[in-house]
Design a protein around this motif. Structure first.
Motif, PDB file in Angstrom:
ATOM      1  N   ASN A 569       0.836  -1.310  -0.034  1.00 32.00           N
ATOM      2  CA  ASN A 569      -0.004   0.065   0.008  1.00 32.00           C
ATOM      3  C   ASN A 569       0.662   1.160  -0.005  1.00 32.00           C
ATOM      4  O   ASN A 569       0.572   2.321  -0.632  1.00 32.00           O
ATOM      5  N   ARG A 570       1.974   1.317   0.709  1.00 25.51           N
ATOM      6  CA  ARG A 570       2.876   2.448   0.826  1.00 25.51           C
ATOM      7  C   ARG A 570       3.510   2.650  -0.739  1.00 25.51           C
ATOM      8  O   ARG A 570       3.510   3.702  -1.340  1.00 25.51           O
ATOM      9  N   SER A 573       1.044   4.033  -2.961  1.00 24.91           N
ATOM     10  CA  SER A 573       0.964   5.873  -2.862  1.00 24.91           C
ATOM     11  C   SER A 573       2.321   6.288  -3.331  1.00 24.91           C
ATOM     12  O   SER A 573       1.860   7.592  -3.364  1.00 24.91           O
TER      13      SER A 573
END
Length: 665
Positions: A569-570, A573
């Motif tokens: 998820n990082r 981003s």
């Protein structure tokens, strides 16, 4: 005679003399006369730069400086050959070929496998335009300036040749030239070079091409790739390459069976020492180009070729200590630290012991005198123990029970030969190993960032996983050891640029156990984006072609770990690609889902590779041989009769190229 005509006349004459001397080994002019004509050409070219020609013989002397060798993608991938070491290996290979080709007659070409630096040369309109090292097979370094100085590499071809093609071969250093180079180094008080192969490889990356020109390098060619070459067999390919001016070894044989292949192998295993170059085996290839295309490739090697390796050189030395290395997946590899010994041209100090079972099999102990050889002439391995030399107080090796880096108790699951450290997020070599895999060339290919820098960034507490790379600033990395302003800029820019890397390579970069390049491509194609993949159960994963239980469980376990999901998820981003591009999705459908389609013959409107891509893009599986599970046989011109007969007997529908196109539209 006008100046331009004089220059062109000299170039033509010098090319012919160069060919006679370095390719045919049949000089028709004295060295002095050649040098005088070359000097005359150089003077005329210097006075008339308007007549510059990139393929002029005057460029052979070098002089250009290359500070950085650009990385270039190969027009056609350079595969490596599978190895065989016995009659049984060759016979098994022949059976695999016949299963795919049916009863069609198969011929083989046998060529000596010269040990040098692999090279790919690109020719356009008869002129050498690029020389690229093998690299990782997908891309290599542009060493054109240096290769142009090698006298046996034609800068301009002879006769009638294709408009554009690549030719592959080996840059080698003959024994005589190697010995002469070392004699000069010793006389100058310098260390001699270790072996011809490494010296040839190192020569290609010298910055000054004038130094390369002074080295007696040679180039032996063996394979042409490219569309519309008009070549129908490997044997014809060798003959055509000779006609066009390439140096192609004359030692080759056309065989009709593996028994004939073995006769060739056995003869040259004993006579190879009479050759002027290093050779480590025989390359055996299916002769017919059409059959080669029919057989295709695995993820790493052509199915239509095999390298039969000569028996490896073996030496004995003392094993001083057994140490243990931790891999990025937590796997433990025992390593033998040896008394340095010269083996196949290099000094060997360490050898892999693989696992506990291997140590027990040979009863390997510290202080033993062991027999070492190079597997496939590359990786050193221990193949036995000289028990007559074993010390009286010798003790059996006790395999370690805890991780040598973090102390965690090791585990070994049933059916697995390796021990593992389970401290996935706390064991330093696992952490840095995963980051090094993430940045590697076949994965995110982050320029300006290497293994040593990763270790340094981790040690300084700047990164603990690969997502942390995207938070680094120039101010943070600039104080690091050996980090200059430009290096810091390159590192930060390289990380920023990596967000454009396509999804399948990002998936490979994550370092999921058992998910290599090929599996990553299959998963990316099947699930289109990371969210679909993260939600996939084992049962769905194993339904994908060539995805077994082991891979499926590994993928599910990876995404069940909350820390892994958090890192993904990082990365999302930061803009890392986690879905196929619109261009990749454009022609993808499920029209052939669950179907196995075999392609055979020569096609009119698209190539065989394009047809195979269409099958996969539409959800189908490309079959290598016909069976009762085959959904369709797409038949082209010159398809072998045995394939048609087998399809008819099994009731497999036989469709044309046009019918296939209609099927997917």
């Amino acid at each position: 005679m006008q100046v331009k005509e004089k220059i062109e006349s000299l170039r033509k004459e010098l090319r012919e003399h160069n060919y006679n001397y370095y390719v045919l080994d049949n000089p028709t002019i004295s060295d002095y006369d050649f040098d005088m004509k070359l000097k005359q050409l150089q003077e005329l070219e210097s006075q008339h730069p308007e007549f510059y020609d990139a393929s002029s013989p005057s460029l052979r002397v070098g002089g250009e400086i290359t500070k950085n060798f650009d990385t270039v993608v190969h027009n056609v991938r350079m595969y490596s050959l599978d190895n065989s070491y016995s009659k049984e290996d060759l016979e098994d290979w022949e059976k695999r070929i016949q299963r795919i080709l049916g009863d069609d007659k198969v011929e083989f070409t046998c060529e000596l496998k010269y040990d040098g630096a692999s090279i790919s040369l690109t020719y356009e309109k008869g002129s050498l335009t690029k020389a690229i090292t093998r690299g990782d097979g997908f891309q290599g370094d542009d060493v054109t300036t240096n290769v142009k100085t090698i006298k046996s590499v034609p800068l301009q071809l002879k006769g009638a040749y294709p408009e554009k093609f690549d030719i592959r071969g080996e840059i080698v250093l003959p024994f005589e030239g190697f010995a002469q180079m070392n004699a000069e180094r010793i006389e100058n008080g310098e260390e001699p070079y270790m072996n011809p192969r490494n010296t040839a490889s190192g020569s290609l990356k010298l910055q000054d091409s004038a130094l390369v020109a002074k080295r007696p390098l040679d180039c032996l060619l063996y394979g042409i790739v490219g569309p519309d070459t008009g070549i129908e067999s490997q044997w014809q390919m060798l003959e055509k390459a000779r006609e066009w001016g390439f140096k192609v070894p004359s030692i080759a044989k056309l065989c009709t069976s593996t028994s004939e292949v073995l006769e060739f192998v056995n003869y040259w295993d004993t006579h190879r020492h009479d050759l002027p170059y290093e050779t480590d085996g025989v390359a055996v290839k299916v002769n017919s180009i059409q059959q080669q295309e029919e057989l295709g490739f695995t993820s790493k090697s052509p199915r239509w070729a095999m390298a039969y390796k000569f028996k490896a050189e073996q030496v004995s030395t003392v094993l001083h200590e057994i140490t243990y290395q931790v891999g990025r997946t937590g796997s433990i590899t025992p390593v033998a630290n040896l008394e340095p010994v010269l083996l196949a041209g290099t000094t060997v100090k360490r050898a892999s012991l693989h696992n506990e079972d291997q140590i027990a099999k040979y009863d390997i102990r510290e202080r033993d005198t062991v027999f070492v050889e190079k597997g496939g002439e590359i990786i050193p391995k221990i193949v036995g123990v000289d028990f007559t030399q074993r010390p009286e107080d010798s003790q059996p090796t006790k395999y370690i029970e805890n991780c040598p880096e973090c102390g965690t108790e090791l585990v070994r699951t049933e059916g697995d030969a390796k021990h593992y450290c389970t401290n996935y997020y706390g064991c330093p070599p696992q952490i840095t190993g995963r980051i090094q895999h993430f940045i590697s060339r076949k994965a995110m290919d982050i320029e300006g960032l290497g293994g040593e820098t990763v270790e340094l960034l981790f040690k300084e507490g700047l990164i603990t996983n690969y997502a942390d790379l995207y938070t680094l600033t120039k101010e943070e990395v600039l104080p690091l050891e050996r980090m200059a302003e430009k290096s810091a800029d390159n590192l930060i820019n390289g990380i920023k640029a990596s967000v454009a890397i396509p999804f399948e390579r990002v998936l490979f970069a994550l370092g999921i156990r058992f998910v290599g390049e090929t599996v990553a491509k299959k998963l990316a194609k099947a699930y289109k984006n990371i969210d679909n993949l993260m939600a996939a159960p084992v049962a769905d994963l194993v339904a994908i072609n060539e995805i077994g239980e082991r891979i499926a469980h590994s993928v599910v376990e990876f995404f069940e770990n909350e820390k892994n999901v958090e890192i993904v998820n990082r990365l999302k981003s930061f803009g890392v690609q986690f879905s196929l591009s619109e261009e990749q999705l454009e022609n993808q459908t499920d029209k052939l889902k669950g179907m196995s389609v075999v392609v055979s013959g020569v096609f009119e409107t698209v190539s065989r590779d394009e047809l195979k891509k269409m099958i996969e893009d539409n959800g189908g599986k490309v079959g290598s041989s016909i069976s009762s599970k085959t959904s369709y046989l797409v038949a082209g011109d010159k398809m072998g009769p045995s394939k048609r007969t087998k399809a008819e007997n099994l009731g497999v529908p036989i469709i044309s190229e046009q019918e296939f196109m209609a099927l997917i539209k």
